[in-house]
Design a protein around this motif. Structure first.
Motif, PDB file in Angstrom:
ATOM      1  N   VAL A 109       0.843  -1.176   0.000  1.00 38.57           N
ATOM      2  CA  VAL A 109       0.000   0.000   0.000  1.00 38.57           C
ATOM      3  C   VAL A 109       0.886   1.237   0.000  1.00 38.57           C
ATOM      4  CG1 VAL A 109      -0.143   0.223   2.528  1.00 38.57           C
ATOM      5  CG2 VAL A 109      -2.029   1.082   1.105  1.00 38.57           C
ATOM      6  N   GLY A 110       0.304   2.378  -0.404  1.00 37.60           N
ATOM      7  CA  GLY A 110       1.044   3.632  -0.362  1.00 37.60           C
ATOM      8  C   GLY A 110       1.370   4.177  -1.753  1.00 37.60           C
ATOM      9  N   HIS A 111       2.456   4.884  -1.816  1.00 42.17           N
ATOM     10  CA  HIS A 111       2.885   5.520  -3.064  1.00 42.17           C
ATOM     11  C   HIS A 111       3.335   4.451  -4.041  1.00 42.17           C
ATOM     12  CE1 HIS A 111       5.230   8.034  -5.826  1.00 42.17           C
ATOM     13  NE2 HIS A 111       4.447   9.035  -5.400  1.00 42.17           N
ATOM     14  N   PRO A 112       2.728   4.404  -5.226  1.00 43.17           N
ATOM     15  CA  PRO A 112       3.034   3.284  -6.129  1.00 43.17           C
ATOM     16  C   PRO A 112       4.415   3.361  -6.781  1.00 43.17           C
ATOM     17  CG  PRO A 112       1.574   4.844  -7.212  1.00 43.17           C
ATOM     18  CD  PRO A 112       1.717   5.326  -5.794  1.00 43.17           C
ATOM     19  N   ASP A 113       5.028   4.533  -6.788  1.00 42.73           N
ATOM     20  CA  ASP A 113       6.302   4.678  -7.518  1.00 42.73           C
ATOM     21  C   ASP A 113       7.464   4.492  -6.539  1.00 42.73           C
ATOM     22  OD1 ASP A 113       8.275   5.198  -9.315  1.00 42.73           O
ATOM     23  OD2 ASP A 113       7.926   7.367  -9.438  1.00 42.73           O
ATOM     24  N   VAL A 114       7.918   3.266  -6.464  1.00 44.60           N
ATOM     25  CA  VAL A 114       9.038   2.919  -5.578  1.00 44.60           C
ATOM     26  C   VAL A 114      10.259   2.662  -6.457  1.00 44.60           C
ATOM     27  CG1 VAL A 114       9.895   1.390  -3.787  1.00 44.60           C
ATOM     28  CG2 VAL A 114       7.460   1.937  -3.893  1.00 44.60           C
ATOM     29  N   ARG A 115      11.247   3.519  -6.323  1.00 44.77           N
ATOM     30  CA  ARG A 115      12.452   3.409  -7.147  1.00 44.77           C
ATOM     31  C   ARG A 115      13.555   2.693  -6.385  1.00 44.77           C
ATOM     32  NH1 ARG A 115      12.661   9.567  -9.700  1.00 44.77           N
ATOM     33  NH2 ARG A 115      10.508   9.540 -10.529  1.00 44.77           N
ATOM     34  N   PRO A 116      14.479   2.086  -7.123  1.00 46.96           N
ATOM     35  CA  PRO A 116      15.579   1.381  -6.423  1.00 46.96           C
ATOM     36  C   PRO A 116      16.392   2.293  -5.500  1.00 46.96           C
ATOM     37  CG  PRO A 116      15.487   0.735  -8.728  1.00 46.96           C
ATOM     38  CD  PRO A 116      14.538   1.888  -8.568  1.00 46.96           C
ATOM     39  N   GLN A 117      16.515   3.580  -5.859  1.00 49.95           N
ATOM     40  CA  GLN A 117      17.317   4.481  -5.046  1.00 49.95           C
ATOM     41  C   GLN A 117      16.533   5.113  -3.906  1.00 49.95           C
ATOM     42  OE1 GLN A 117      16.455   4.939  -8.159  1.00 49.95           O
ATOM     43  NE2 GLN A 117      15.825   7.068  -8.604  1.00 49.95           N
ATOM     44  N   SER A 118      15.242   4.781  -3.777  1.00 50.60           N
ATOM     45  CA  SER A 118      14.430   5.348  -2.699  1.00 50.60           C
ATOM     46  C   SER A 118      14.898   4.796  -1.357  1.00 50.60           C
ATOM     47  CB  SER A 118      12.951   5.009  -2.902  1.00 50.60           C
ATOM     48  OG  SER A 118      12.473   5.540  -4.131  1.00 50.60           O
ATOM     49  N   PRO A 119      15.043   5.657  -0.357  1.00 48.49           N
ATOM     50  CA  PRO A 119      15.441   5.172   0.970  1.00 48.49           C
ATOM     51  C   PRO A 119      14.337   4.304   1.582  1.00 48.49           C
ATOM     52  CG  PRO A 119      14.862   7.495   1.059  1.00 48.49           C
ATOM     53  CD  PRO A 119      14.879   7.119  -0.389  1.00 48.49           C
ATOM     54  N   ARG A 120      14.729   3.277   2.325  1.00 47.59           N
ATOM     55  CA  ARG A 120      13.764   2.351   2.913  1.00 47.59           C
ATOM     56  C   ARG A 120      14.263   1.918   4.282  1.00 47.59           C
ATOM     57  NH1 ARG A 120      13.390  -1.557  -1.922  1.00 47.59           N
ATOM     58  NH2 ARG A 120      13.546   0.482  -2.924  1.00 47.59           N
ATOM     59  N   TRP A 121      13.270   1.551   5.155  1.00 54.17           N
ATOM     60  CA  TRP A 121      13.567   1.152   6.528  1.00 54.17           C
ATOM     61  C   TRP A 121      12.926  -0.217   6.788  1.00 54.17           C
ATOM     62  CZ3 TRP A 121      12.454   5.884   4.780  1.00 54.17           C
ATOM     63  CH2 TRP A 121      13.325   6.943   5.110  1.00 54.17           C
ATOM     64  N   PRO A 122      13.617  -1.156   7.409  1.00 55.08           N
ATOM     65  CA  PRO A 122      13.036  -2.499   7.666  1.00 55.08           C
ATOM     66  C   PRO A 122      12.039  -2.468   8.829  1.00 55.08           C
ATOM     67  CG  PRO A 122      15.227  -2.369   8.587  1.00 55.08           C
ATOM     68  CD  PRO A 122      15.009  -1.080   7.861  1.00 55.08           C
ATOM     69  N   LEU A 123      11.044  -3.344   8.751  1.00 53.48           N
ATOM     70  CA  LEU A 123      10.079  -3.585   9.835  1.00 53.48           C
ATOM     71  C   LEU A 123      10.379  -4.975  10.382  1.00 53.48           C
ATOM     72  CD1 LEU A 123       6.864  -2.219   8.045  1.00 53.48           C
ATOM     73  CD2 LEU A 123       8.316  -1.030   9.707  1.00 53.48           C
ATOM     74  N   GLN A 124      10.823  -5.075  11.598  1.00 53.40           N
ATOM     75  CA  GLN A 124      11.306  -6.345  12.163  1.00 53.40           C
ATOM     76  C   GLN A 124      10.481  -6.750  13.379  1.00 53.40           C
ATOM     77  OE1 GLN A 124      15.457  -5.660  12.949  1.00 53.40           O
ATOM     78  NE2 GLN A 124      16.050  -6.060  10.809  1.00 53.40           N
ATOM     79  N   VAL A 125      10.344  -8.070  13.460  1.00 49.60           N
ATOM     80  CA  VAL A 125       9.686  -8.688  14.611  1.00 49.60           C
ATOM     81  C   VAL A 125      10.613  -9.768  15.129  1.00 49.60           C
ATOM     82  CG1 VAL A 125       7.685  -9.999  15.447  1.00 49.60           C
ATOM     83  CG2 VAL A 125       7.374  -8.191  13.737  1.00 49.60           C
ATOM     84  N   ASN A 126      11.103  -9.580  16.314  1.00 51.75           N
ATOM     85  CA  ASN A 126      12.050 -10.538  16.920  1.00 51.75           C
ATOM     86  C   ASN A 126      13.253 -10.793  16.019  1.00 51.75           C
ATOM     87  OD1 ASN A 126      10.362 -10.863  19.199  1.00 51.75           O
ATOM     88  ND2 ASN A 126       9.166 -12.452  18.146  1.00 51.75           N
ATOM     89  N   GLY A 127      13.745  -9.757  15.400  1.00 50.61           N
ATOM     90  CA  GLY A 127      14.930  -9.867  14.560  1.00 50.61           C
ATOM     91  C   GLY A 127      14.650 -10.307  13.146  1.00 50.61           C
TER      92      GLY A 127
END
Length: 478
Positions: free
Chosen positions: A125-143
């Motif tokens: 969901v969200g903004h449909p234009d996700v580029r390879p150079q776009s910054p991203r953050w992981p969502l983690q559960v118990n590592g």
């Protein structure tokens, strides 16, 4: 067609103004580029902070819905509500249960640009234009990474408030640039006029000087390079004015010096031709004397021209200066006696050997003796002395009255200069003897000067380098 070229004032003004315009434009463009990059970077940084704060709430929502992203897949309103700041689980449940709750404003646009990806980097969901150079953050559960949050970075300012803010900054930059250019133009105009005004004065004075106005002077009191140029110009004008006056005096003097013997010769020849005067030894002697006067004048002028060109011929060899001096005095004894001038000779007991041309030394001493005969009053005295002083031989010709005023002494060795300005004076010469004497002394690397004599007249002093005894023996006889 004649094209007018800009003067140095216009060139300096345009150069300073062009430099200022270039610097202002470069600084303005650099400021705009820096502002744009910095402002966009600031917005992206704020968006990243907002996403960083929302990550725990997104993970809690993921766990609350059975560890699945289906609850928010393609549900943008629910996805937007996840970004609302919430401290506890109660507030989270309230946010999910109440879709109409008011969300805090997002000035960074992070909500619109955020994208949720699952663990396999697939769009949720969200903004449909996700580029390879776009910054991203992981969502983690118990590592374990269960998803990713990415954000499309700002590349241009698009929000109306941001655009207005950027435009106001750009307008301020260009306004300051325009004011800076205007100030630079005023300063350049002032500098061009103030700095070049004295140069223009010197240029105008140079034109007048070139046109023959040798009385032209530049009145300037500054102590910079332009002031030094003005002072040098004034010295040049003084020298040219003096040279012009000397040239005029020379033309008058030389015409008189040539007219007198030529007039005598013409009269004598006409008298002989008409039979008024018989052809006798005395008449021939008179003609010969006038020819000798003309010959001496021509020879003096020739010697001066050679000296000026640095081509005065002389062959320096070891010479006994005392011998040359005695020979010159011997040839003038009768003339000195006829003029009623007593002669005193004082020679050093040591050998006075110098490197010189004996013929030129004889010419030098002859000129000085001729000067003494012409200008020393009858009943006076001529004292000639030669002595050793350290490594030099000093020769002095000192006569009795009349003397020479102190203001005339520095110019005695100038050509055609005579203390007595009247051309009708019997003793007056062409004013070349002392000038030639100085050239001969300088050609022998010596020094010559004039000062008041202790006998009441004029004293001419010369210094020559003394040769060692072994050097004079190696050189052979003069």
């Amino acid at each position: 067609m004649l094209r007018l070229k800009p003067g140095i004032t216009a060139k300096l003004f345009l150069a300073v103004l062009a430099t200022a315009v270039f610097v202002v434009m470069a600084m303005t463009l650099a400021a705009q580029w820096s502002f744009s990059r910095g402002f966009l970077g600031y917005i992206n940084e704020l968006a990243g902070e907002r996403l960083e704060a929302a990550r725990p709430r997104i993970v809690q929502a993921y766990l609350a819905h059975g560890a699945s992203w289906d609850f928010v897949r393609n549900d943008r309103p629910r996805w937007f509500r996840l970004f609302r700041p919430a401290v506890g689980a109660d507030e989270l449940q309230s946010s999910l249960a109440n879709p109409g709750a008011r969300q805090p404003s997002d000035l960074t646009g992070a909500l619109l640009r955020a994208t949720l990806l699952d663990a396999e980097m697939q769009f949720v969901v969200g903004h449909p234009d996700v580029r390879p150079q776009s910054p991203r953050w992981p969502l983690q559960v118990n590592g374990t990474t269960v998803g990713w949050v990415a954000i499309a970075p700002f590349e241009t300012v698009s929000a109306a408030g941001d655009v207005r803010f950027a435009q106001s900054q750009f307008r301020a930059s260009w306004t300051m640039g325009a004011v800076s250019v205007l100030l630079a133009a005023l300063i350049a105009l002032w500098a061009a006029r103030a700095l070049l005004r004295p140069v223009r004065q010197v240029a105008e004075a140079t034109h007048r000087l070139a046109a023959g106005d040798y009385a032209t002077r530049v009145d300037m009191a500054s102590h910079d390079e332009v002031g030094q140029l003005a002072r040098d110009f004034n010295r040049l004008a003084v020298a040219l004015e003096r040279n012009e006056q000397m040239r005029r005096d020379f033309m008058a003097d030389i015409s008189h010096e040539l007219r007198t013997p030529l007039g005598v010769l013409n009269g004598e020849l006409e008298a002989l031709e008409d039979g008024v005067r018989p052809m006798t030894r005395q008449s021939l002697h008179s003609l010969q004397a006038e020819v000798a006067t003309l010959n001496k004048l021509v020879c003096d002028l020739y010697d001066l021209s050679l000296a000026d060109a640095g081509a005065m011929t002389h062959r320096p060899v070891p010479v006994d200066l005392a011998g040359v001096l005695q020979a010159s005095l011997a040839s003038f004894r009768s003339r000195l006696a006829e003029a009623g001038i007593a002669l005193e000779l004082r020679l050093d007991a040591r050998a006075l050997v110098v490197a010189a041309d004996a013929r030129r030394l004889g010419q030098l001493f002859g000129n000085l003796l001729e000067n003494a005969v012409r200008y020393t009053d009858a009943g006076g005295t001529l004292r000639v002395a030669a002595r050793c002083e350290g490594s030099a031989v000093v020769v002095e010709f000192c006569d009795s009255a009349p003397g020479v005023a102190p203001e005339h002494l520095p110019r005695l060795f100038d050509r055609f200069y005579r203390v007595e300005a009247s051309r009708n004076r019997a003793s007056g010469g062409a004013g070349l003897g002392l000038a030639i004497s100085r050239r001969i002394v300088e050609a022998h690397h010596g020094e010559i000067s004039a000062h008041a004599s202790v006998l009441g007249g004029l004293c001419i002093a010369m210094r020559f380098a003394l040769l060692a005894a072994d050097a004079s023996q190696q050189g052979g006889p003069a």
